[in-house]
Design a protein around this motif. Structure first.
Motif, PDB file in Angstrom:
ATOM      1  N   SER A   1      72.755 -41.359  37.759  1.00 40.06           N
ATOM      2  CA  SER A   1      73.441 -42.502  37.160  1.00 40.06           C
ATOM      3  C   SER A   1      73.183 -43.793  37.949  1.00 40.06           C
ATOM      4  CB  SER A   1      74.933 -42.230  37.046  1.00 40.06           C
ATOM      5  OG  SER A   1      75.433 -41.809  38.283  1.00 40.06           O
TER       6      SER A   1
ATOM      7  N   THR B   1      70.897 -46.253  36.124  1.00 42.05           N
ATOM      8  CA  THR B   1      71.232 -46.673  34.774  1.00 42.05           C
ATOM      9  C   THR B   1      70.889 -48.138  34.523  1.00 42.05           C
ATOM     10  OG1 THR B   1      73.028 -45.099  34.761  1.00 42.05           O
ATOM     11  CG2 THR B   1      73.081 -46.800  33.080  1.00 42.05           C
TER      12      THR B   1
ATOM     13  N   GLU C   1      76.455 -34.493  31.346  1.00 47.27           N
ATOM     14  CA  GLU C   1      77.346 -35.594  31.658  1.00 47.27           C
ATOM     15  C   GLU C   1      77.531 -35.689  33.160  1.00 47.27           C
ATOM     16  OE1 GLU C   1      81.690 -34.053  30.776  1.00 47.27           O
ATOM     17  OE2 GLU C   1      80.387 -33.774  29.040  1.00 47.27           O
ATOM     18  N   PRO C   2      77.714 -36.919  33.654  1.00 45.71           N
ATOM     19  CA  PRO C   2      77.867 -37.058  35.087  1.00 45.71           C
ATOM     20  C   PRO C   2      79.199 -36.493  35.561  1.00 45.71           C
ATOM     21  CG  PRO C   2      77.872 -39.218  34.002  1.00 45.71           C
ATOM     22  CD  PRO C   2      77.812 -38.184  32.937  1.00 45.71           C
TER      23      PRO C   2
ATOM     24  N   GLU D   1      78.664 -44.975  27.844  1.00 44.56           N
ATOM     25  CA  GLU D   1      78.772 -45.459  29.226  1.00 44.56           C
ATOM     26  C   GLU D   1      77.508 -46.161  29.693  1.00 44.56           C
ATOM     27  OE1 GLU D   1      79.854 -41.337  30.342  1.00 44.56           O
ATOM     28  OE2 GLU D   1      80.203 -42.331  32.267  1.00 44.56           O
ATOM     29  N   MET D   2      76.370 -45.493  29.451  1.00 51.47           N
ATOM     30  CA  MET D   2      75.096 -46.036  29.922  1.00 51.47           C
ATOM     31  C   MET D   2      74.772 -47.310  29.179  1.00 51.47           C
ATOM     32  SD  MET D   2      72.597 -42.773  30.127  1.00 51.47           S
ATOM     33  CE  MET D   2      73.358 -41.194  29.901  1.00 51.47           C
TER      34      MET D   2
ATOM     35  N   ASN E   1      72.245 -38.499  32.315  1.00 49.82           N
ATOM     36  CA  ASN E   1      72.551 -38.685  33.727  1.00 49.82           C
ATOM     37  C   ASN E   1      73.239 -37.440  34.244  1.00 49.82           C
ATOM     38  OD1 ASN E   1      71.527 -41.224  33.759  1.00 49.82           O
ATOM     39  ND2 ASN E   1      73.498 -42.275  33.844  1.00 49.82           N
TER      40      ASN E   1
END
Length: 960
Positions: free
Chosen positions: A692, A695, A772-773, A216-217, A726
RNA sequence: GGGUAUGUGGCGGAACUGGUAUACGCGUACGCCUCAGAAGCGUAUGGAGCAAUCCUUGGAGGUUCAAAUCCUCUCAUACCCACCA
């Protein structure tokens, strides 16, 4: 069992005092006896009050810091303040408070609050970005960038709020409106400083791949950088005045365009310049409609970026009397100005291919411009796919959708014979000498026996389908023209000949059913296009493309670029980083201007270049607050001479925070930006924990800074951070994001006072995985539950004996230390705590609680509930601090029996206790004693068995 | 519109490389204790059924002795990017 509640306030104070006295958390950066571990969290902005989100950020990272120390690591766990920024200035404007005073008082309060969490941060390494001792080096680094040509001055638009009469920082603009008053923001042009991050775009992208970050990041950063590969093509300009209308006159200039689809070059039917494109000024004198062009340019500049994006209809204006020459066809094509082309991306100009680009298509439709198809998508017919080895033969065909206006129904053909099950529109081949329209009419006559139809629409595109004509041993590529035709009633319909009837049946269906009735995907696509014509963006083979006709567009792409004299280039969405802020409370840009206005670096001996204090920062001026300082002007005159002027802007605070993790290694260093001798040992940061929201911006800026410093040999690694996690977000009790305006902000102080810091820490740790967010609603009951858990641990301390630990207890401890350890390591504090709870149950159930085992348990508790663990450790006679202890070794408990699941056909039917080393026969023998197993198997005999020793036995029998 | 991630009880969430689905906690119900309440303790708690048993990881297929986990399609949610040529 008496459950006495412990006095958390006393315990917390005593523990914190003890840690301070023992000086547990000052990291000796030069200590080589242990492995270094750099644990970083995003330093806070000193907004004043600590909310629950700060706890989530600091206290949970602290769990990991404590755990790593117990693993024998030399942990660097620093803290600082990102102390420059707007809120201080806003407070100043609103309440007349000095931003410096406001900021430093807030920091004092926050330091106390952060201590109260029981965090083990190293305060001796604290950095404060607004301290001259820090920003001296921000300025020094800026000048290094300046020397390297990485800092540039150029003209750029700034956001201006006409209501507040002030310049706004980019981050103060939300959805095109002023964050403070909500007024629509305008743009103004000023000369400003940029850091040329785009020079590093390629490396920022490339070096992302090996980083151990969540996909994701990485994707978010990739999207932000936005690399696209394409070509730069040159369209020479000719002018066509009344005298030279035929040939045109070569103007000896050209429009450079960037395109990712040079394969469609032959289809470029006009060229568009962004209204702000520098070439426009040059073209104005030669254009026939200069006034109109100027008017359009002005109209565009009045619009905000937001308005331009929100506008649905495309606007633009023709550049009269000037044509661009398509380098592939050598044909002159018109030039337009249109604001759908952005000056800041690519070359600020595009070649428009309306047939194959949606935006160009829209514009061409609106302006009635011609479209030229150059790519034909060619789908394989799934009913009759082409066969390998057969030659391709091109064939022109037609498809007609015939509508009877009397009923509103459409004619379709249900095919028989070899094409059985297929439904198509009326279709057929275009014979020698026929036009497609003639062919269409002829097919309607043949297949439907209908005469007198009107062709109402012809699809401007052709598409193709490839199928196998097995009787001819050919693969045919049917190149298809599509039509919409109408007939008013079927009175004139004749008899469909028998030979046609044998092939297909004519059916009439409702408009809504056509799409689902058509079987070949190619025909479905045609039907959709006939109903709504759009640009064709799919790949295919080339037509109308000269020598490239027939080739695949992708395959011919670079050949076309070469033939047109183009250049292969990469382009990035990422823009250079505008770092000038027309604000007071920031790091002064260390530059002065000579009487000619040329910028000069302020020599190092004058750094830090102090932020002046005699500044009026009330809004209403069309310039930076620093311009109101007499001291600053005098300072510049005194040092540099008469006529020299200061830079009045300050730096974006993201500059301050782009290198703070380097300064932590030597925060007081007055001779260098950090102690460079320590960098090799401590970089990259091992684990960086944050939100996040950072990021893209902060992480990308830091990576850019780091790479630039790497190139200057000022840091030894190309990347600043190894792992990055994050964290999630704590929501208010109403499940909404906490905000002051909603009034759902949780003030942790009340909870800390009632349940203690340890309980609050543990609740936050327990709520979900920290790696994890996610979003977690704040739940009061959860904190209370944690307090009860801690009370139970405390109660156990009354029952200790000196007897050795029982096997059960030893095994439970072993399981816990392994699980709590690995989970903590992975930032899965929730399951780590769950393992602690499971172990506690074993302790409570044990007839005797061995002091030794209990102390081992306290060691595992220590990272999570540091205060209570310390208290109980002392109470049970421990020396020193529990936080100096090592993580208890996981004693692998060897069990002599294992539970084996017995399945029949994959369904659990029972379990057996066997030695882990038992053979399949033994297990099967044992399993066959289970009643449920016998019952399910019945008369059948096992076909096979699957046996995983110590785990599972699956007996497979034939299905009844 | 594109990309990425995620879908498991009433809720937060567990389940390592496919091998007991729902650990742990909240909530709920009942019981014990108590003059009473609070607290505490105990028991139960995915659904259906008296039960044996059956069903259940967003939905539909598939692979496998065995699927929350792997594959295909589909739906939903969140985040990021978006007139980016």
């Amino acid at each position: 069992m008496a459950k006495e509640r412990f006095d958390h306030k006393a315990i917390e104070q005593a523990a914190q005092k003890k840690w301070e006295e023992l000086d547990l958390y000052t990291t000796d950066l030069k200590d080589d006896s242990k492995d270094p571990y750099y644990l970083l969290f995003e330093f806070p902005y000193p907004s004043g009050d600590l909310h629950i989100g700060h706890w989530y950020a600091f206290a949970l990272t602290d769990i990991f810091a404590r755990y790593q120390r117990m693993q024998g690591k030399n942990v660097l766990f620093p803290i600082g303040f990102d102390a420059f920024g707007l809120p201080a200035e806003n407070a100043a404007i609103k309440h007349g408070i000095d931003p410096k005073k406001w900021t430093y008082e807030n920091m004092d309060r926050m330091r106390e609050q952060i201590r109260s969490m029981g965090t083990s941060v190293d305060w001796t390494k604290e950095v404060v970005t607004s301290d001259p001792a820090y920003y001296k080096w921000t300025q020094w680094l800026f000048l290094k960038f300046f020397e390297q040509g990485l800092a540039e001055r150029r003209n750029a638009a700034v956001k201006w709020c006409p209501n507040d009469k002030t310049v706004l920082a980019n981050e103060q603009v939300m959805d095109g409106r002023c964050e403070r008053c909500g007024h629509e923001v305008e743009e103004k042009n000023l000369t400003q400083w940029f850091l040329t991050i785009t020079k590093y775009a390629d490396r920022l992208l490339r070096d992302l791949d090996p980083l151990p970050w969540r996909e994701e990041m990485k994707e978010a950063q990739r999207a932000w950088i936005g690399e696209s590969e394409g070509a730069k093509l040159s369209f020479p300009l000719h002018s066509y005045t009344a005298e030279s209308a035929a040939e045109g006159v070569d103007m000896n200039m050209a429009i450079e365009v960037f395109t990712t689809r040079p394969d469609t070059l032959y289809g470029a039917t006009y060229v568009v310049l962004a209204p702000e494109h520098p070439l426009v000024e040059t073209l104005l004198p030669a254009a026939l409609n200069a006034d109109e062009m100027r008017a359009y340019r002005t109209a565009t500049s009045r619009k905000t970026e937001r308005e331009r994006q929100e506008e649905k209809d495309k606007t633009g204006v023709l550049v009269g009397g000037i044509m661009a020459i398509n380098p592939a066809t050598n044909e002159p094509i018109p030039v337009y100005l249109a604001d759908y082309v952005l000056v800041s991306y690519g070359t600020g100009a595009v070649m428009a291919v309306p047939a194959h680009d949606e935006r160009d298509f829209e514009f061409a439709q609106k302006f009635g411009l011609p479209m030229k198809q150059v790519v034909v998508t060619c789908a394989d017919d799934p009913n009759n796919p082409p066969q390998e080895g057969f030659p391709d033969v091109k064939r022109d065909t037609v498809i007609v959708h015939l509508r009877d206006t009397a009923t509103g129904k459409f004619a379709l053909l249900d095919w028989h014979g070899s094409l059985d099950g297929i439904t198509t529109a009326i279709m057929g081949g275009v014979e020698e000498g026929q036009t497609p329209v003639e062919a269409a009419l002829a097919e309607i006559s043949e297949e439907a026996a209908i005469e007198g139809v009107r062709i109402v629409k012809q699809l401007p595109w052709i598409t193709a389908a490839k199928y196998c004509a097995s009787h001819k041993s050919q693969n045919r590529c049917a190149h298809t023209y599509a039509f919409l035709a109408e007939i008013d009633g079927l009175e004139s319909q004749g008899e469909i000949p028998e030979n046609e009837q044998a092939l297909h049946t004519l059916v009439w269906v409702d408009e809504s059913a056509v799409l689902s009735r058509l079987t070949p995907p190619h025909q479905k696509q045609m039907w959709q296009l006939l109903n709504e014509v759009t640009a064709l963006t799919d790949d295919g083979y080339l037509i109308n493309s000269g020598v490239f006709d027939g080739r695949s567009n992708r395959e011919a792409l670079w050949d076309i670029v070469a033939a047109a004299g183009g250049e292969r280039v990469k382009n990035y969405r990422l823009r250079d980083w505008l770092v000038s802020r027309q604000r007071y409370w920031g790091c002064p840009i260390p530059v002065v201007y000579d009487p000619e206005g040329i910028p000069h670096a302020i020599p190092a001996e004058h750094l830090p270049w102090l932020l002046p204090e005699d500044v009026d920062f009330t809004p209403g001026k069309n310039e930076s607050p620093l311009a109101s300082s007499t001291e600053l002007k005098e300072r510049v005159t005194n040092i540099f001479g008469e006529g020299w002027t200061p830079e009045y802007d300050t730096l974006d605070t993201f500059v301050d925070s782009s290198w703070y993790y380097l300064r932590y290694l030597d925060p007081a260093d007055d001779h260098d930006f950090t102690d460079q001798s320590l960098l090799k040992k401590w970089l990259p940061v091992d684990r960086y924990s944050g939100g996040s929201e950072h990021t893209t911006m902060h992480l990308l800026y830091s990576r850019f800074f780091h790479k630039a410093l790497y190139d200057l040999a000022l840091v030894p690694t190309p990347e600043p951070f190894n792992e990055r996690f994050n964290r999630g977000l704590i929501l208010g009790p109403d499940g909404a994001k906490m905000s002051k305006s909603k009034g759902n902000v949780i003030n942790p102080d009340d909870f800390v006072a009632k349940y203690g810091a340890d309980a609050v820490r543990m609740y936050l740790a327990f709520i979900g995985p920290y790696n994890e967010p996610g979003n977690y609603p704040w739940n009061l009951d959860g904190v209370e539950a944690m307090r009860k858990f801690l009370d139970r641990i405390n109660a156990l301390s009354e029952r200790l004996t000196d007897a050795p630990a029982s096997d059960t207890l030893t095994r439970a401890l072993g399981i816990a230390s392994a699980k709590v350890g690995t989970d903590t390591d992975r930032f899965k504090f929730n399951t780590a705590i769950s393992a602690l709870m499971v172990a506690l149950k074993e302790f409570e159930a044990a007839p005797e609680v061995s002091r030794e085992a209990y102390r081992a348990y306290l060691l595992m508790l220590a990272p999570f509930a540091p205060h209570l663990a310390e208290h109980l450790y002392e109470k049970t006679g421990g020396e020193g601090s529990v936080h100096e202890g090592s993580w208890p070794e996981a004693v692998v408990a060897q069990s002599d029996t294992a539970t084996i699941i017995v399945q029949v056909n994959g369904k659990k039917r029972g379990e057996i206790m066997m030695a882990p080393g038992a053979t399949e026969e033994e297990a099967l023998h044992e399993a066959m004693k289970i009643e449920a197993v016998i019952k399910v198997i019945g008369e059948q005999s096992p076909q096979r068995t699957v046996y995983v020793p110590g785990r599972i036995l699956n007996i497979v029998v034939a299905k009844a």
